[in-house]
Write an enzyme that holds these catalytic residues in place. Structure first.
Site, PDB file in Angstrom:
ATOM      1  N   LYS A 127      -7.054   7.235   7.593  1.00 21.87           N
ATOM      2  CA  LYS A 127      -7.342   7.684   8.951  1.00 21.87           C
ATOM      3  C   LYS A 127      -7.769   9.141   9.040  1.00 21.87           C
ATOM      4  CE  LYS A 127      -3.852   5.294   8.538  1.00 21.87           C
ATOM      5  NZ  LYS A 127      -2.474   4.858   8.442  1.00 21.87           N
ATOM      6  N   GLU A 151     -12.988  -0.137  10.189  1.00 21.13           N
ATOM      7  CA  GLU A 151     -12.261  -1.052  11.066  1.00 21.13           C
ATOM      8  C   GLU A 151     -10.747  -0.956  10.873  1.00 21.13           C
ATOM      9  OE1 GLU A 151     -13.273  -3.359  13.635  1.00 21.13           O
ATOM     10  OE2 GLU A 151     -11.128  -3.024  13.801  1.00 21.13           O
ATOM     11  N   VAL A 154      -7.603   1.598  12.369  1.00 18.61           N
ATOM     12  CA  VAL A 154      -6.774   1.370  13.566  1.00 18.61           C
ATOM     13  C   VAL A 154      -6.475  -0.130  13.625  1.00 18.61           C
ATOM     14  CG1 VAL A 154      -6.563   1.707  16.061  1.00 18.61           C
ATOM     15  CG2 VAL A 154      -8.093   3.190  14.765  1.00 18.61           C
ATOM     16  N   GLY A 208       5.877  -2.299   2.874  1.00 18.72           N
ATOM     17  CA  GLY A 208       4.522  -1.750   2.721  1.00 18.72           C
ATOM     18  C   GLY A 208       3.853  -1.363   4.036  1.00 18.72           C
ATOM     19  N   GLU A 211       3.658   4.859   5.819  1.00 11.80           N
ATOM     20  CA  GLU A 211       2.802   5.756   5.059  1.00 11.80           C
ATOM     21  C   GLU A 211       3.553   6.237   3.822  1.00 11.80           C
ATOM     22  OE1 GLU A 211      -0.536   6.692   6.110  1.00 11.80           O
ATOM     23  OE2 GLU A 211       0.024   4.862   7.144  1.00 11.80           O
ATOM     24  N   ASP A 222       0.647   9.430  12.750  1.00 20.40           N
ATOM     25  CA  ASP A 222      -0.236   8.304  12.433  1.00 20.40           C
ATOM     26  C   ASP A 222      -0.856   7.730  13.715  1.00 20.40           C
ATOM     27  OD1 ASP A 222      -1.041   6.056  10.406  1.00 20.40           O
ATOM     28  OD2 ASP A 222      -0.162   5.003  12.102  1.00 20.40           O
ATOM     29  N   LYS A 226      -4.908   7.946  15.130  1.00 19.05           N
ATOM     30  CA  LYS A 226      -5.602   6.747  15.616  1.00 19.05           C
ATOM     31  C   LYS A 226      -6.126   6.978  17.039  1.00 19.05           C
ATOM     32  CE  LYS A 226      -3.066   3.683  12.500  1.00 19.05           C
ATOM     33  NZ  LYS A 226      -1.770   3.041  12.245  1.00 19.05           N
ATOM     34  N   GLY A 323       0.119  -3.445   6.548  1.00 18.62           N
ATOM     35  CA  GLY A 323       0.371  -4.403   5.476  1.00 18.62           C
ATOM     36  C   GLY A 323      -0.806  -4.417   4.510  1.00 18.62           C
TER      37      GLY A 323
HETATM   38  N1  HSE Z   1       1.762   3.298   8.398  1.00 14.46           N
HETATM   39  C1  HSE Z   1       0.818   2.648   9.232  1.00 14.46           C
HETATM   40  C2  HSE Z   1       1.560   1.817  10.256  1.00 14.46           C
HETATM   41  C3  HSE Z   1      -0.087   1.797   8.380  1.00 14.46           C
HETATM   42  O1  HSE Z   1       2.770   1.634  10.110  1.00 14.46           O
HETATM   43  O2  HSE Z   1       0.948   1.388  11.214  1.00 14.46           O
HETATM   44  C4  HSE Z   1      -1.284   1.254   9.110  1.00 14.46           C
HETATM   45  O3  HSE Z   1      -2.135   2.270   9.561  1.00 14.46           O
END
Ligand code: HSE
Length: 342
Positions: A127, A151, A154, A208, A211, A222, A226, A323
């Site tokens: 991002k 894509e 976000v 997963g 970040e 984050d 976005k 994910g």
């Molecule tokens: N760490 C971010 C989240 C990953 O949890 O949304 C996806 O951008």
């Protein structure tokens, strides 16, 4: 044509993309006429493997799963600056799946600039670079006659950006309200069920979603980056991270979550963009949402964005927000778009 692909970043998502490419090779060729050759994979920590004849995705996934390194693979070489790698092993599409620095946009910004300068199209789920300078990257790509797509920056592979670009073309987006961070939504959902904050964060990391440095998730960085991407994409307005009125979920207590519940509400980390006269205002903050609101029932790592439009009224898109496979899907669909000239 066989698309030559290079990948930078082999963490959760990078590995997920290699696995997806391996799994879907035949399907992609049969259904979309998309033939590819994965010509290099490079990761600052896990090493570099390159072959102009194409690498076997299955072998890469195996090396990463079993050894956590590409070092013992055939075709393994020393890490090198990306420009050098691209000049030795040119590619048509460079995939960037590196972790994000929200302040500098690096390493993603430099990776995308270098790839485009080499004449490759670029796809990214990172991002930082597109959040910081989407207009600059698009200009560079158009001067070089290549494409840049993002894509999965976000809502991971959930096609929010393509929805606005494609089916919603002709609509003015008046307002955006969304849940755009999977980790915090997962934590809030778990807390509502009585789980502990720290345990829920650990689980989000294990699954997963988080970040590399989860501060980015829980402090709202984050979601804020976005917001910067959506402001540029939907409103043509460049907001910097400092422009976003940002609050994460770290100050929320189990009591706050319970109080919202007993008031018939649910706390969500809401990322929003609103017009403010001639300008545009972006924010990220926890909001106790009325249960009747479409965002209130979005739980776990699922994300959703409500777009208020002039022609259609409100449109809400809901889907996975994080994910490995989910994010890799966004990168894959970007590559297919580039290959089909969309
Ligand atoms: N760490 C971010 C989240 C990953 O949890 O949304 C996806 O951008």
């Amino acid at each position: 044509m066989v698309y030559r692909i290079g990948l930078v970043g082999c963490g959760t998502v990078g590995k997920g993309l290699v696995a997806l490419l391996g799994e879907k090779r035949e399907y992609l060729e049969k259904k979309y006429g998309f033939a590819f050759s994965l010509n290099f994979v490079t990761d600052f920590i896990k090493g570099t493997v390159a072959s102009a004849d194409g690498l076997d995705p299955g072998e890469i996934v195996r090396a990463l799963s079993e050894k956590g390194s590409l070092g013992d693979m055939k075709g393994s070489r020393d890490n090198a600056p990306l420009a050098e790698l691209l000049s030795e092993t040119p590619v048509d599409i460079l995939c960037d799946a590196t972790p994000t620095n929200y302040e500098t946009g690096q390493p993603s910004l430099g990776i995308l600039q270098t790839a485009i300068a080499s004449g490759a199209s670029a796809v990214t789920c990172s991002k930082g670079g597109v959040g910081l300078d989407l207009a600059g990257l698009k200009k560079l790509a158009s001067e070089r006659g290549v494409q840049i797509r993002y894509e999965s920056s976000v809502l991971s592979g959930t096609p929010l950006l393509n929805l606005v670009r494609g089916p919603l073309a002709g609509c003015v987006i008046e307002k955006v309200q969304g849940i755009v961070n999977g980790t915090t939504n997962y934590i809030l959902t778990m807390m509502e069920g009585g789980a502990d904050y720290a345990e829920s964060l650990k689980e989000a990391q294990r699954l997963g979603y988080a970040e590399t440095d989860p501060t980015g998730d829980v402090e709202g960085f984050d979601a804020a980056v976005k917001v910067c991407i959506m402001a540029q994409e939907f409103f043509g307005c460049k907001l910097s991270m400092a422009d976003i009125d940002r609050r994460g979920i770290t100050a929320l207590s189990a009591g706050d979550v319970e109080k919202a519940r007993s008031d018939g509400k649910r706390i969500k980390l809401i990322a929003g963009i609103e017009r403010d006269g001639e300008s545009v205002r972006g924010y990220v903050k926890p909001v106790a949402m009325d249960l009747a609101h479409p965002l209130a029932s979005v739980s776990g790592p699922t994300n959703a964005v409500c777009l208020s439009t002039d022609n259609l009224g409100d449109v809400t898109i809901i889907g996975p927000g994080a994910g490995a496979k989910e994010t890799a899907q966004g990168l894959l669909s970007d590559m297919l778009d580039i290959a089909s000239g969309r």
